[in-house]
Design a protein around this motif. Structure first.
Motif, mmCIF file in Angstrom:
data_model
loop_
_atom_site.group_PDB
_atom_site.id
_atom_site.type_symbol
_atom_site.label_atom_id
_atom_site.label_comp_id
_atom_site.label_asym_id
_atom_site.label_seq_id
_atom_site.Cartn_x
_atom_site.Cartn_y
_atom_site.Cartn_z
ATOM 1 N N ASP A 175 0.851 -1.176 0.000
ATOM 2 C CA ASP A 175 0.000 0.000 0.000
ATOM 3 C C ASP A 175 0.884 1.220 0.000
ATOM 4 N N MET A 231 2.386 3.027 3.176
ATOM 5 C CA MET A 231 2.229 2.234 4.396
ATOM 6 C C MET A 231 3.518 1.449 4.659
ATOM 7 N N THR A 240 6.307 -1.129 4.921
ATOM 8 C CA THR A 240 6.489 -2.152 3.903
ATOM 9 C C THR A 240 7.724 -2.987 4.205
ATOM 10 N N SER A 268 10.604 0.399 7.833
ATOM 11 C CA SER A 268 9.295 0.940 8.237
ATOM 12 C C SER A 268 8.412 -0.172 8.788
ATOM 13 N N ASN A 269 8.566 -1.390 8.249
ATOM 14 C CA ASN A 269 7.782 -2.505 8.775
ATOM 15 C C ASN A 269 8.183 -2.830 10.216
ATOM 16 N N ALA A 311 6.846 -0.238 12.706
ATOM 17 C CA ALA A 311 5.396 -0.274 12.929
ATOM 18 C C ALA A 311 5.003 -1.222 14.053
ATOM 19 N N ARG A 322 5.616 6.286 4.875
ATOM 20 C CA ARG A 322 5.687 4.970 5.530
ATOM 21 C C ARG A 322 6.158 5.115 6.977
ATOM 22 N N ALA A 380 3.506 6.618 9.252
ATOM 23 C CA ALA A 380 2.484 5.618 9.597
ATOM 24 C C ALA A 380 3.044 4.623 10.607
#
Lengths: 490, 215
Positions: free
Chosen positions: A4, A7, A9, A313-314, A317, B10, B13
């Protein structure tokens, strides 16, 4: 996997080295059969554990420094995008150029295009795990650009077409006579009478690399730290190859994972104490270079900073998992890990081995299912806790391992034998009556051999006993014993 | 979305999705910000001499700046140095008794010329006794641009007692990060072969430090 836009990733497949081709147990079994490898690793990790303990004991406020390091990193993660924008502004103000890369392929393309823009077809490199992660050397080779690794251990790895197996000492799996053989085979113009004395080997590498340093037009590095407030990048090293690559070329390209930013230059007072003692086990490493953008008349007159996401970034999160991004790559957790010491770095598949790699790699790539090699990494641990004690920024690796085990189970689309076993246990444990019945029926003792240990169980218990045994349970369960000895009193 | 915007989106978020429930505590700064030995004291200089020696630098103690030139001359003679490079602002009195030929880095010498000289003599911005480190500030006139203290194989560094501190935090407080800085702790070294330390790889293989100050 779907992506996405905008978002968090995971790192894409097919480029770079974040995932091996086989599971940890399979790779580790092979490594364990290699007695030379085990001897090399055992010797090296034992040596550095002793040295580290001595230099850490010298610092009366070590725990306070660890807590400060932990808090600075947690603060960094809580405002990572803001700090990166601040870093970009500071680097740009001082004449540097900042590039952003969503993933490995994009970072490789940016670097290749920058090198081509200089007209050079050769680059010298400072050791950088980030560039190994993205497979930069391979990508440059496809574009006709030859990258020379200049760290001694990286050179050994490159000349033998091998892969690094340790953050600090990428050739830790090689002993001196193996290194001599590699040099005799692959180092151009090497003295055929080269001995395996470490000093002679280091001097052979010096002679080989010196010409390259003095004529290099492009240098490529990673970064240990980047201070957002001043735009100051730091590279921590020992041999002087880093200084050569950072100083002599006309163009310097630094590839940095986004998590390496720190809020303030003054935070370096913490990390310059924590990192050397945890890493090389020295009070201070021989050389640390820091620079901010471009300095007229000194060093490279073109400076490019490539900021890399590639799955970070994943990791960010995840409220618990993001602590894996706190890592400063000292390798202390590798050196104290009983699993790493025996299996070595290659068994982990990823460029990030050891305890921290076992929690970082699966989060960077995501886990595609039970057959994903990275799904096996969180199990490459006995959860003994030595890694947490050694970590200079107090990453709770054992806790992260347990969480990653849960994530690995959650990724199963079809139940595995372990799932079946766990569900059976869960079903038996929901009520005291069921547990009582299960205890009676199970009678595990009948599987015990003469040693009093259970070495084989039928499926699904075979999932456990294929890798390890378990003690036979006593003839009497706790409940039976309680009832017999105290039951009359209750 | 270009790469910059997308990476930032990213991360924003992710920053929010992964935010710790209780927020982030303030960073505790209860580690030692000042060292145990007073800056510039005889004790801190003694300790620096020990830690420099531990990492294979050769230390020469002199009582005051009048004695520097004899010490530097002795070091260069012992090493058989015939030519050496000096940064443009190196105090002339440090070289009064030196017989080797000085090549000032003004105009800047090419890398090939730097490779021909035997040694370099510089000052230092600050030194850290706890760790056996001195720091070169490339914008300081007596230290010079980074290449001159890197390419020659022998570095002679003059450290004044007034610039010696005990701890890393005290040293950083005295440094300007906008200038290129090089923290040097001993001659170049590697432990890449069986974690066996070998001194002298790509950086200067020989390091002499002339320590000026109370003994």
């Amino acid at each position: 996997m779907t992506t996405d836009l905008g978002m968090p990733t995971t790192a894409p497949d097919g480029v770079g080295f974040l995932r091996g081709t086989e599971s940890f147990p399979v790779a580790a079994h092979r490594a364990l059969a290699d007695t030379q490898l085990r001897r090399n690793l055992g010797h090296a990790t034992r040596t550095i554990r002793g040295k580290r303990a001595r230099v850490v004991a010298e610092v009366p406020d070590w725990e306070e420094l660890r807590r400060a390091g932990e808090a600075i990193k947690a603060d960094t993660m809580a405002r990572l995008p803001e700090l990166l924008e601040q870093l970009e502004e500071a680097v740009t103000a001082r004449g540097g150029v900042v590039h952003w890369a969503r993933d490995a392929s994009e970072a490789n393309a940016v670097v290749a295009s920058l090198v081509r823009g200089t007209g050079a077809d050769e680059v010298v490199k400072v050791k950088s795990i980030a560039t190994q992660e993205i497979g930069l050397n391979e990508a440059l080779a496809e574009q006709g650009i030859a990258a020379t690794e200049t760290d001694l251990a990286e050179l050994i790895v490159q000349l033998s077409d091998d892969r690094p197996s340790h953050f600090l000492v990428p050739a830790i799996h090689r002993n001196r006579s193996e290194i001599r053989d590699i040099f005799l085979r692959a180092l151009p113009g090497v003295d055929p009478d080269l001995t395996d004395e470490p000093r002679r080997l280091a001097m052979a590498a010096r002679a080989h690399l010196r010409r390259k340093f003095l004529s290099a037009r492009v240098g490529i590095s990673g970064a240990n730290f980047a201070a957002a407030d001043t735009g100051t990048i730091s590279v921590v090293e020992s041999e002087g190859n880093g200084r050569m690559c950072l100083t002599l070329p006309d163009t310097l390209i630094t590839v940095m994972g986004v998590e390496k930013v720190v809020p303030r230059w003054s935070d370096m007072e913490v990390f310059l104490q924590l990192l050397p003692r945890s890493s090389t086990a020295e009070r201070m490493n021989p050389y640390t270079s820091t620079w901010s953008g471009v300095t007229p008349g000194d060093g490279p007159q073109a400076f490019h900073l490539v900021l890399l996401d590639n799955g970070r970034s994943n990791v960010l999160a995840s409220p618990e998992g993001r602590a894996a991004l706190h890592c400063i790559r000292c390798s202390a957790c590798l050196n104290v890990c009983p699993v790493y010491e025996r299996a070595g770095g290659h068994a982990y598949g990823s460029v990030y081995p050891g305890p921290i790699g076992a929690v970082l790699s699966p989060q960077l790539t995501g886990i595609s299912g039970p057959d994903d090699p990275n799904a096996s990494l969180p199990y490459a641990s006995s959860l003994c806790g030595a890694c947490f004690d050694a970590c200079p920024v107090r990453i709770d690796i054992p806790n992260l391992l347990v969480q990653q085990r849960a994530a690995s189970i959650a990724s199963h689309r079809t139940p595995t034998a372990q799932d079946v076993a766990m569900r059976t246990v869960a079903a038996a444990m929901v009520s005291p009556a069921r547990f009582r019945a299960a205890e009676r029926v199970l009678g595990l003792g009948r599987f015990a051999g003469r040693s009093g240990r259970i070495r084989f169980l039928p499926y699904p218990g075979s999932q456990w006993t294929s890798a390890r045994d378990l003690p036979a349970p006593p003839a009497e369960t706790f409940r039976q014993w309680w009832k017999r000895t105290r039951g009359s009193q209750s | 979305m270009n790469a910059r915007e997308e990476v930032l989106a990213r991360l924003r978020a992710a920053r929010d999705a992964g935010a710790p429930r209780d927020g982030v505590p303030p960073t505790p700064r209860d580690y030692r910000r000042t060292g145990t030995l007073a800056p510039g004291s005889a004790e801190v200089v003694d300790r620096l001499a020990e830690t420099l020696t531990d990492y294979k630098a050769t230390v020469h103690r002199v009582a005051d700046e009048d004695e520097v030139s004899a010490a530097v001359a002795g070091v260069l003679e012992d090493a058989g140095v015939t030519t050496f490079v000096a940064p443009p602002g190196l105090p002339a009195r440090w070289l009064g008794e030196v017989t080797a030929r000085v090549r000032p880095d003004e105009p800047p010498l090419s890398v090939a010329r730097l490779d021909e000289v035997d040694a370099v003599v510089t000052g230092a911005a600050v030194a850290i006794a706890d760790t056996g480190t001195f720091v070169l500030d490339a914008s300081a006139p007596d230290q010079g641009r980074r290449a001159i203290s890197l390419v020659p194989d022998h570095h002679v560094c003059v450290v004044r007692a007034a610039d010696v501190v005990s701890s890393v935090p005290e040293a950083l407080a005295r440094l300007d990060p906008s200038r290129p800085l090089t923290f040097v702790s001993g001659p170049s070294a590697t432990s890449d072969i069986e974690l066996d330390r070998v001194e002298g790889v790509h950086g200067p293989r020989r390091l002499d430090v002339v320590l000026v100050g109370p003994m």
